[in-house]
Design a protein around this motif. Structure first.
Motif, PDB file in Angstrom:
ATOM      1  N   ASN A 243      45.925  42.130  45.801  1.00  0.00           N
ATOM      2  CA  ASN A 243      44.656  41.457  45.446  1.00  0.00           C
ATOM      3  C   ASN A 243      43.646  42.382  44.757  1.00  0.00           C
ATOM      4  O   ASN A 243      42.542  41.972  44.419  1.00  0.00           O
ATOM      5  CB  ASN A 243      44.023  40.808  46.670  1.00  0.00           C
ATOM      6  CG  ASN A 243      43.710  41.792  47.773  1.00  0.00           C
ATOM      7  OD1 ASN A 243      43.340  42.951  47.507  1.00  0.00           O
ATOM      8  ND2 ASN A 243      43.852  41.359  49.015  1.00  0.00           N
ATOM      9  N   GLY A 245      41.623  44.881  45.614  1.00  0.00           N
ATOM     10  CA  GLY A 245      40.298  45.134  46.185  1.00  0.00           C
ATOM     11  C   GLY A 245      39.488  43.901  46.484  1.00  0.00           C
ATOM     12  O   GLY A 245      38.248  43.953  46.494  1.00  0.00           O
ATOM     13  N   ALA A 246      40.135  42.783  46.790  1.00  0.00           N
ATOM     14  CA  ALA A 246      39.408  41.551  47.080  1.00  0.00           C
ATOM     15  C   ALA A 246      38.585  41.676  48.350  1.00  0.00           C
ATOM     16  O   ALA A 246      38.908  42.453  49.254  1.00  0.00           O
ATOM     17  CB  ALA A 246      40.390  40.390  47.214  1.00  0.00           C
ATOM     18  N   THR A 247      37.513  40.886  48.411  1.00  0.00           N
ATOM     19  CA  THR A 247      36.694  40.815  49.624  1.00  0.00           C
ATOM     20  C   THR A 247      37.407  39.989  50.680  1.00  0.00           C
ATOM     21  O   THR A 247      37.400  40.319  51.868  1.00  0.00           O
ATOM     22  CB  THR A 247      35.328  40.192  49.300  1.00  0.00           C
ATOM     23  OG1 THR A 247      34.712  40.921  48.225  1.00  0.00           O
ATOM     24  CG2 THR A 247      34.403  40.213  50.505  1.00  0.00           C
ATOM     25  N   SER A 248      38.012  38.880  50.231  1.00  0.00           N
ATOM     26  CA  SER A 248      38.812  38.022  51.102  1.00  0.00           C
ATOM     27  C   SER A 248      40.227  38.020  50.537  1.00  0.00           C
ATOM     28  O   SER A 248      40.442  37.653  49.363  1.00  0.00           O
ATOM     29  CB  SER A 248      38.237  36.597  51.138  1.00  0.00           C
ATOM     30  OG  SER A 248      39.077  35.749  51.882  1.00  0.00           O
ATOM     31  N   PRO A 268      42.531  34.881  46.574  1.00  0.00           N
ATOM     32  CA  PRO A 268      41.567  35.822  47.157  1.00  0.00           C
ATOM     33  C   PRO A 268      40.170  35.626  46.509  1.00  0.00           C
ATOM     34  O   PRO A 268      40.038  34.919  45.510  1.00  0.00           O
ATOM     35  CB  PRO A 268      42.167  37.168  46.776  1.00  0.00           C
ATOM     36  CG  PRO A 268      42.858  36.900  45.471  1.00  0.00           C
ATOM     37  CD  PRO A 268      43.401  35.512  45.572  1.00  0.00           C
ATOM     38  N   THR A 269      39.194  36.268  47.091  1.00  0.00           N
ATOM     39  CA  THR A 269      37.844  36.286  46.494  1.00  0.00           C
ATOM     40  C   THR A 269      37.332  37.702  46.473  1.00  0.00           C
ATOM     41  O   THR A 269      37.756  38.545  47.272  1.00  0.00           O
ATOM     42  CB  THR A 269      36.871  35.394  47.289  1.00  0.00           C
ATOM     43  OG1 THR A 269      36.775  35.895  48.627  1.00  0.00           O
ATOM     44  CG2 THR A 269      37.324  33.941  47.290  1.00  0.00           C
ATOM     45  N   LYS A 270      36.402  37.933  45.537  1.00  0.00           N
ATOM     46  CA  LYS A 270      35.821  39.276  45.426  1.00  0.00           C
ATOM     47  C   LYS A 270      34.389  39.105  44.955  1.00  0.00           C
ATOM     48  O   LYS A 270      34.128  38.471  43.918  1.00  0.00           O
ATOM     49  CB  LYS A 270      36.624  40.118  44.428  1.00  0.00           C
ATOM     50  CG  LYS A 270      36.167  41.569  44.326  1.00  0.00           C
ATOM     51  CD  LYS A 270      37.085  42.341  43.382  1.00  0.00           C
ATOM     52  CE  LYS A 270      36.691  43.806  43.293  1.00  0.00           C
ATOM     53  NZ  LYS A 270      37.572  44.561  42.371  1.00  0.00           N
ATOM     54  N   THR A 271      33.473  39.646  45.743  1.00  0.00           N
ATOM     55  CA  THR A 271      32.048  39.487  45.439  1.00  0.00           C
ATOM     56  C   THR A 271      31.740  40.010  44.048  1.00  0.00           C
ATOM     57  O   THR A 271      32.083  41.152  43.703  1.00  0.00           O
ATOM     58  CB  THR A 271      31.176  40.216  46.480  1.00  0.00           C
ATOM     59  OG1 THR A 271      31.489  39.726  47.781  1.00  0.00           O
ATOM     60  CG2 THR A 271      29.703  40.027  46.185  1.00  0.00           C
ATOM     61  N   TYR A 273      32.931  38.805  41.240  1.00  0.00           N
ATOM     62  CA  TYR A 273      34.044  38.676  40.294  1.00  0.00           C
ATOM     63  C   TYR A 273      34.648  37.264  40.363  1.00  0.00           C
ATOM     64  O   TYR A 273      34.631  36.615  41.419  1.00  0.00           O
ATOM     65  CB  TYR A 273      35.151  39.694  40.582  1.00  0.00           C
ATOM     66  CG  TYR A 273      34.732  41.121  40.302  1.00  0.00           C
ATOM     67  CD1 TYR A 273      35.060  41.729  39.093  1.00  0.00           C
ATOM     68  CD2 TYR A 273      34.015  41.856  41.253  1.00  0.00           C
ATOM     69  CE1 TYR A 273      34.667  43.038  38.844  1.00  0.00           C
ATOM     70  CE2 TYR A 273      33.636  43.163  41.003  1.00  0.00           C
ATOM     71  CZ  TYR A 273      33.975  43.753  39.796  1.00  0.00           C
ATOM     72  OH  TYR A 273      33.594  45.042  39.538  1.00  0.00           O
ATOM     73  N   TRP A 313      40.725  40.263  37.906  1.00  0.00           N
ATOM     74  CA  TRP A 313      39.322  39.989  38.222  1.00  0.00           C
ATOM     75  C   TRP A 313      38.469  40.152  36.962  1.00  0.00           C
ATOM     76  O   TRP A 313      38.629  41.106  36.192  1.00  0.00           O
ATOM     77  CB  TRP A 313      38.796  40.943  39.299  1.00  0.00           C
ATOM     78  CG  TRP A 313      39.530  40.806  40.623  1.00  0.00           C
ATOM     79  CD1 TRP A 313      40.438  41.639  41.144  1.00  0.00           C
ATOM     80  CD2 TRP A 313      39.350  39.757  41.544  1.00  0.00           C
ATOM     81  NE1 TRP A 313      40.885  41.189  42.365  1.00  0.00           N
ATOM     82  CE2 TRP A 313      40.226  40.014  42.648  1.00  0.00           C
ATOM     83  CE3 TRP A 313      38.563  38.593  41.581  1.00  0.00           C
ATOM     84  CZ2 TRP A 313      40.326  39.188  43.759  1.00  0.00           C
ATOM     85  CZ3 TRP A 313      38.660  37.768  42.696  1.00  0.00           C
ATOM     86  CH2 TRP A 313      39.534  38.052  43.758  1.00  0.00           C
TER      87      TRP A 313
END
Length: 325
Positions: A243, A245-248, A268-271, A273, A313
């Motif tokens: 992922n 470096g994803a946040t989730s 995934p999620t990433k603050t 991005y 991302w």
């Protein structure tokens, strides 16, 4: 002329017979012609005298004929028992006297074997008496006592060939003998995305034999070629989702079966991005496999090994608006 069945004379007055006279001449060392006489008394009152003369030249033939007839008549039939040694059908026994013409038999049968004739000992030992087609090896019987003969069975041979059934390469055929265990040839076929599961008897059949398995009696037909088909099992590989470096994290990995549809994933999620999907190389390089919604971009898995996919991302664009402007 005289034959073995000729009746030569009848008793004369003193109780002797012309037959006895001739027999004595035949079996003696005397080298001259035979001259025998006998007398009849048809009326009971007067005698009639008869002479029988036989040339020395006919003596050998007459002696041979009489001896042969006497020898044959003195030898009763004997029983020839036919041991089929696991076979079935055909002639069971023969009654025959020495000197008689040998008969032709009906041959027996045995699954997986061809009949090789009847012998005086088991397993083709001793002398052969009857041939494979049931005819006698010698035309005249020499048996003087009850005897058992033994069937001789020859195992059939056959070939096993191997079909790649979608694979590539070559696997050598193998030769086999009925009743003898032998290993199948080790599989040398390959198929991308699949593992070899074993051999089937038909192209779409289930596994009947494993690789290099020992087998016996795959057919009862002499000279037949038996074809076995490779059974392929779609390979399953692990697809790791990096992922980046994803946040989730979302889904961490999936199992991908070759030729089958990929599963959808949790993205995934990433603050700061936006997620742009999973690719075969970092930073959106290579081929995209998943879109930003977590759905596969390909209809079926083509992975032939464990693989890592990389998240793409894209940073959000931040616009700052100054107050009072």
């Amino acid at each position: 002329s005289l034959t073995a069945s000729s009746s030569i004379g009848s008793s004369n007055s003193n109780g002797s017979s012309t037959t006895a006279c001739i027999d004595s001449w035949l079996r003696s060392a005397y080298a001259g012609d035979a001259s025998c006489s006998y007398r009849l008394n048809p009326s009971g009152s007067s005698y009639l005298n008869y002479d029988v003369n036989i040339s020395q030249a006919v003596r050998p033939a007459l002696l041979l004929t009489l001896n042969s007839a006497a020898s044959h008549a003195a030898k009763p039939p004997v029983t020839i028992t036919l041991n089929k040694e696991g076979g079935s059908g055909g002639t069971t026994e023969v009654s025959i006297a020495e000197g008689d013409a040998m008969p032709t038999l009906t041959s027996p049968a045995k699954s997986g074997y061809t009949f090789g004739g009847y012998y005086t000992a088991a397993s083709g030992g001793g002398d052969q008496i009857f041939l494979a087609n049931g005819s006698p090896k010698n035309s005249v019987s020499s048996f003087t006592t009850n005897t058992t003969l033994y069937a001789y069975w020859i195992p059939i041979t056959y070939i096993v060939s191997y079909n790649a059934n979608g694979g590539t390469g070559t696997t050598a055929s193998s030769s086999h003998t009925y009743g003898v265990a032998k290993n199948l040839t080790s599989n040398a076929f390959t198929r991308a995305g699949y593992s070899f599961a074993g051999w089937a008897k038909s192209a779409g059949g289930e596994v009947e034999y494993t690789n290099n398995q020992s087998v016996t009696n795959l057919t009862t037909v002499n000279g037949e070629t038996v074809t076995l088909y490779a059974v392929w099992k779609a390979a399953v590989y692990t697809i790791t989702l990096d992922n980046q470096g994803a946040t989730s994290a979302g889904t961490a990995s999936i199992s991908a079966t070759y030729g089958q549809a990929l599963l959808s994933i949790t993205v995934p999620t990433k603050t700061g991005y936006a997620f742009g999907g999973y690719y075969t190389a970092a930073n959106g390089g290579g081929t995209q496999i998943y879109n930003s919604g977590g759905l596969p971009m390909i209809s079926a898995s083509t992975f032939t090994q464990n693989t890592t996919l990389y998240a793409k991302w894209t940073a959000w664009l931040v616009v700052t608006v100054a107050s009072g402007s």
